[in-house]
Structures are given as structure tokens and as C-alpha cells.
Motif scaffolding. Structure first.
Motif, PDB file in Angstrom:
ATOM      1  N   ALA A  40       0.830  -1.203   0.000  1.00  0.00           N
ATOM      2  CA  ALA A  40       0.000   0.000   0.000  1.00  0.00           C
ATOM      3  C   ALA A  40       0.867   1.257   0.000  1.00  0.00           C
ATOM      4  N   CYS A  41       1.964   1.230   0.748  1.00  0.00           N
ATOM      5  CA  CYS A  41       2.892   2.365   0.753  1.00  0.00           C
ATOM      6  C   CYS A  41       3.433   2.606  -0.657  1.00  0.00           C
ATOM      7  N   GLN A  42       3.802   1.531  -1.314  1.00  0.00           N
ATOM      8  CA  GLN A  42       4.324   1.641  -2.673  1.00  0.00           C
ATOM      9  C   GLN A  42       3.244   2.194  -3.611  1.00  0.00           C
ATOM     10  N   GLN A  43       2.028   1.705  -3.486  1.00  0.00           N
ATOM     11  CA  GLN A  43       0.926   2.157  -4.332  1.00  0.00           C
ATOM     12  C   GLN A  43       0.639   3.642  -4.120  1.00  0.00           C
ATOM     13  N   GLY A  45       2.847   5.760  -2.998  1.00  0.00           N
ATOM     14  CA  GLY A  45       4.069   6.538  -3.206  1.00  0.00           C
ATOM     15  C   GLY A  45       4.608   7.166  -1.933  1.00  0.00           C
ATOM     16  N   ILE A  46       4.521   6.448  -0.821  1.00  0.00           N
ATOM     17  CA  ILE A  46       5.005   6.982   0.445  1.00  0.00           C
ATOM     18  C   ILE A  46       5.924   5.952   1.100  1.00  0.00           C
ATOM     19  N   ALA A  47       6.947   6.435   1.734  1.00  0.00           N
ATOM     20  CA  ALA A  47       7.917   5.553   2.397  1.00  0.00           C
ATOM     21  C   ALA A  47       7.319   5.006   3.692  1.00  0.00           C
ATOM     22  N   PHE A  48       7.729   3.790   4.048  1.00  0.00           N
ATOM     23  CA  PHE A  48       7.267   3.148   5.278  1.00  0.00           C
ATOM     24  C   PHE A  48       7.617   4.008   6.490  1.00  0.00           C
ATOM     25  N   GLU A  49       8.777   4.634   6.451  1.00  0.00           N
ATOM     26  CA  GLU A  49       9.207   5.496   7.560  1.00  0.00           C
ATOM     27  C   GLU A  49       8.252   6.670   7.751  1.00  0.00           C
ATOM     28  N   VAL A  50       7.751   7.211   6.642  1.00  0.00           N
ATOM     29  CA  VAL A  50       6.809   8.333   6.713  1.00  0.00           C
ATOM     30  C   VAL A  50       5.499   7.873   7.355  1.00  0.00           C
ATOM     31  N   LEU A  51       5.043   6.688   6.974  1.00  0.00           N
ATOM     32  CA  LEU A  51       3.828   6.141   7.578  1.00  0.00           C
ATOM     33  C   LEU A  51       4.024   5.950   9.084  1.00  0.00           C
ATOM     34  N   ALA A  52       5.169   5.419   9.469  1.00  0.00           N
ATOM     35  CA  ALA A  52       5.449   5.214  10.894  1.00  0.00           C
ATOM     36  C   ALA A  52       5.426   6.547  11.644  1.00  0.00           C
ATOM     37  N   LYS A  53       5.991   7.587  11.041  1.00  0.00           N
ATOM     38  CA  LYS A  53       5.995   8.909  11.690  1.00  0.00           C
ATOM     39  C   LYS A  53       4.580   9.444  11.868  1.00  0.00           C
ATOM     40  N   ARG A  54       3.684   9.122  10.930  1.00  0.00           N
ATOM     41  CA  ARG A  54       2.295   9.571  11.051  1.00  0.00           C
ATOM     42  C   ARG A  54       1.626   8.979  12.292  1.00  0.00           C
ATOM     43  N   PHE A  55       2.080   7.809  12.702  1.00  0.00           N
ATOM     44  CA  PHE A  55       1.553   7.174  13.913  1.00  0.00           C
ATOM     45  C   PHE A  55       2.423   7.464  15.126  1.00  0.00           C
ATOM     46  N   ASP A  56       3.395   8.332  14.957  1.00  0.00           N
ATOM     47  CA  ASP A  56       4.307   8.711  16.032  1.00  0.00           C
ATOM     48  C   ASP A  56       5.027   7.487  16.596  1.00  0.00           C
ATOM     49  N   LEU A  57       5.474   6.611  15.684  1.00  0.00           N
ATOM     50  CA  LEU A  57       6.202   5.400  16.051  1.00  0.00           C
ATOM     51  C   LEU A  57       7.499   5.326  15.260  1.00  0.00           C
ATOM     52  N   ASP A  82      -8.195   1.589   6.128  1.00  0.00           N
ATOM     53  CA  ASP A  82      -8.540   2.524   5.056  1.00  0.00           C
ATOM     54  C   ASP A  82      -7.372   2.703   4.088  1.00  0.00           C
ATOM     55  N   PHE A  83      -6.174   2.832   4.623  1.00  0.00           N
ATOM     56  CA  PHE A  83      -4.965   3.029   3.816  1.00  0.00           C
ATOM     57  C   PHE A  83      -4.759   1.857   2.854  1.00  0.00           C
ATOM     58  N   VAL A  84      -4.862   0.643   3.366  1.00  0.00           N
ATOM     59  CA  VAL A  84      -4.669  -0.557   2.542  1.00  0.00           C
ATOM     60  C   VAL A  84      -5.825  -0.714   1.552  1.00  0.00           C
ATOM     61  N   ALA A  85      -7.059  -0.478   2.002  1.00  0.00           N
ATOM     62  CA  ALA A  85      -8.224  -0.628   1.123  1.00  0.00           C
ATOM     63  C   ALA A  85      -8.160   0.346  -0.049  1.00  0.00           C
ATOM     64  N   ARG A  86      -7.759   1.592   0.212  1.00  0.00           N
ATOM     65  CA  ARG A  86      -7.644   2.568  -0.884  1.00  0.00           C
ATOM     66  C   ARG A  86      -6.575   2.157  -1.883  1.00  0.00           C
ATOM     67  N   ALA A  87      -5.467   1.629  -1.395  1.00  0.00           N
ATOM     68  CA  ALA A  87      -4.391   1.180  -2.290  1.00  0.00           C
ATOM     69  C   ALA A  87      -4.858   0.000  -3.134  1.00  0.00           C
ATOM     70  N   GLN A  88      -5.576  -0.929  -2.516  1.00  0.00           N
ATOM     71  CA  GLN A  88      -6.068  -2.087  -3.257  1.00  0.00           C
ATOM     72  C   GLN A  88      -7.105  -1.666  -4.293  1.00  0.00           C
ATOM     73  N   ALA A  89      -7.935  -0.684  -3.957  1.00  0.00           N
ATOM     74  CA  ALA A  89      -8.926  -0.179  -4.916  1.00  0.00           C
ATOM     75  C   ALA A  89      -8.234   0.497  -6.099  1.00  0.00           C
ATOM     76  N   GLN A  90      -7.195   1.281  -5.819  1.00  0.00           N
ATOM     77  CA  GLN A  90      -6.444   1.930  -6.904  1.00  0.00           C
ATOM     78  C   GLN A  90      -5.816   0.887  -7.815  1.00  0.00           C
ATOM     79  N   GLN A  91      -5.259  -0.153  -7.226  1.00  0.00           N
ATOM     80  CA  GLN A  91      -4.618  -1.211  -7.994  1.00  0.00           C
ATOM     81  C   GLN A  91      -5.648  -1.940  -8.859  1.00  0.00           C
ATOM     82  N   MET A  92      -6.817  -2.204  -8.309  1.00  0.00           N
ATOM     83  CA  MET A  92      -7.862  -2.881  -9.060  1.00  0.00           C
ATOM     84  C   MET A  92      -8.357  -2.010 -10.212  1.00  0.00           C
ATOM     85  N   MET A  93      -8.524  -0.719  -9.965  1.00  0.00           N
ATOM     86  CA  MET A  93      -8.972   0.187 -11.015  1.00  0.00           C
ATOM     87  C   MET A  93      -7.938   0.288 -12.134  1.00  0.00           C
TER      88      MET A  93
END
Length: 110
Positions: A40-43, A45-57, A82-93
Motif C-alpha cells: 500500500a505504501c508503494q501504491q 508513493g510513500i515511504a514506510f518510515e513516513v507512515l510510521a511517523k504519522r503514527f508517532d512510532l 482505510d490506507f490498505v483498502a484505498r491502495a487495493q482499490a487503486q490497484q484494481m482500477m
């Protein structure tokens, strides 16, 4: 209620989204969902580290949560679902629109 629904309710698993299990009053991922989140991060276009920072982890902290070793908060679970579902929907589309593209006229005239 189907047998599957009964099993889901009995074992504390959720029917939709990322699979979780309730242990006591805490939620854990029922299996390693890190590959889904990385995809989902790849879909998105965001780095895993950025996602972790969003959760303050730190990155390693988020990895422990995604592997089911540390509990996941209900809010984090909703956001990750929601993050994973949106990525999967984009991939399916993307797949559907790719299949729907008209063939080249040159290919059609052969």
C-alpha cells in the motif's frame, strides 16, 4: 448467521479489513500484515518510515504492530484498514482500465 460469521464472532476476528484478534481487551493483528501495508505504501508513493511517523512510532515499532507482536489501537487499525483498502482499490482500477484500453488500429486491421 453463517458458520463463518459464528467463528469470526467466537474468536474475536473481524469480518472485513485487516485480520485482528482480541486478546483480553487488546487487539493484535491475527497474521503478519506488513507485506500488505508495504504494498500500500508503494501504491500510494510513500515511504514506510513516513507512515510510521504519522503514527508517532519508530519504523521498528510499526513493524512489531504489523507483525502482530504488539497491540494495535482501534484508531490505528481504522486508519491502516482505510490506507490498505484505498491502495487495493487503486490497484484494481488500474487493472480494469488497462484491460479496457482500445487495441491499436494497426493490430485490428491485420
Amino acid at each position: 448467521m453463517t458458520h463463518l460469521d459464528q467463528q469470526i464472532k467466537r474468536h474475536g476476528l473481524r469480518a472485513r479489513g485487516l485480520p485482528t484478534i482480541e486478546v483480553g481487551s487488546r487487539l493484535f493483528f491475527a497474521r503478519d500484515v506488513q507485506p500488505l501495508v508495504l504494498q500500500a505504501c508503494q501504491q500510494h508513493g510513500i515511504a514506510f518510515e513516513v507512515l510510521a511517523k504519522r503514527f508517532d512510532l519508530p519504523r521498528t515499532g510499526l513493524a512489531l504492530v504489523l507483525r502482530g507482536q504488539d497491540p494495535v489501537s482501534p484508531q490505528m487499525l481504522r486508519l491502516l484498514d482505510d490506507f490498505v483498502a484505498r491502495a487495493q482499490a487503486q490497484q484494481m482500477m488500474a487493472r480494469v482500465t488497462q484491460r479496457m484500453r482500445p487495441r491499436s488500429l494497426a493490430v485490428g486491421l491485420r
